[in-house]
Design a protein around this motif. Structure first.
Motif: not given
Lengths: 119, 110
Positions: A1, A24, A27, A73-74
């Motif tokens: 990951e 970032d 996830s 997200t980012y």
């Protein structure tokens, strides 16, 4: 990951210019945090996103700093215009579970940081 | 202030020795975390100890928490040169943000 990544790793700009830092998160992590460490001082919290919403921006120093997290997200942190005192290392971190009152603080995973130098 | 204060500010030891760092805080906490930062790199989470725990181990790390004294200690046993880093404690309250002190700079000489 993959871990938390940040870009750029270093940035050198002149006073008055604009810089945008990117983070970032891992996830699937809903929570995203920005911190910074000014030379010789403690690491200070800037703000916290839950998905795309700002949960806590109490640490943002002034309105020259703008953070966004489009689509959850980012995230980007823009400094405009940069001042000398903005120099330091900017860290991003992410954690997994949704925010809210709870007994146990989730582990925050940090990125390597962006070293910003304002000349 | 809600931040933890690490002590000492700097510590130098030889490989193989133990290193002890302390953290004090001022108000009641839910938990306390320790992080490490190697030069030029990000913070790495080491261990989290809850307010109802007194001691926790992870490999060569041992963390204690004394809520009556509002203090915690991090012990690194049999230190290695690779342990050279800055160590930070972060007391945990009913909030998501971490509040760090200025850290302890540990130097381990080969």
């Amino acid at each position: 990951e993959a871990g938390v990544t940040q870009f750029p790793s270093h940035s050198v700009i002149e006073k008055g210019q604009t810089v945008t830092l990117r983070c970032d998160p891992i996830s699937g992590h809903d929570n995203l945090y920005w911190y910074r460490r000014v030379m010789g001082k403690e690491i200070k919290f800037l703000l916290h996103f839950v998905k795309e919403s700002k949960q806590d921006e109490s640490g943002m120093p002034n309105n020259r700093f703008l953070a966004e997290r489009t689509g959850g997200t980012y995230s980007t942190l823009k400094v405009q215009p940069a001042e000398l005192e903005d120099s330091g290392v900017y860290f991003c971190a992410s954690s997994q579970s949704p925010a809210g009152p709870r007994v146990i603080t989730d582990t925050q995973y940090f990125g390597p940081g962006t070293r910003l130098t304002v000349l | 202030s809600q931040q933890g204060e690490e002590d000492p500010q700097a510590l130098s030891i030889q490989e193989g020795e133990n290193a002890t760092m302390n953290c004090s805080y001022k108000t009641s906490i839910n938990n306390l975390q320790w992080y490490r930062q190697n030069s030029g790199r990000g913070l790495v989470h080491l261990i989290l100890i809850r307010s109802n725990e007194r001691e926790k181990h992870s490999g060569r790390l041992r963390v204690t928490l004394d809520t009556s004294k509002k203090s915690s200690s991090l012990l690194i046993t049999a230190s290695r040169a690779a342990d050279t880093a800055s160590y930070f404690c972060a007391p945990g309250y009913n909030t998501d943000k971490l509040i760090f002190g200025t850290g302890t700079r540990l130097q381990v000489f080969p």
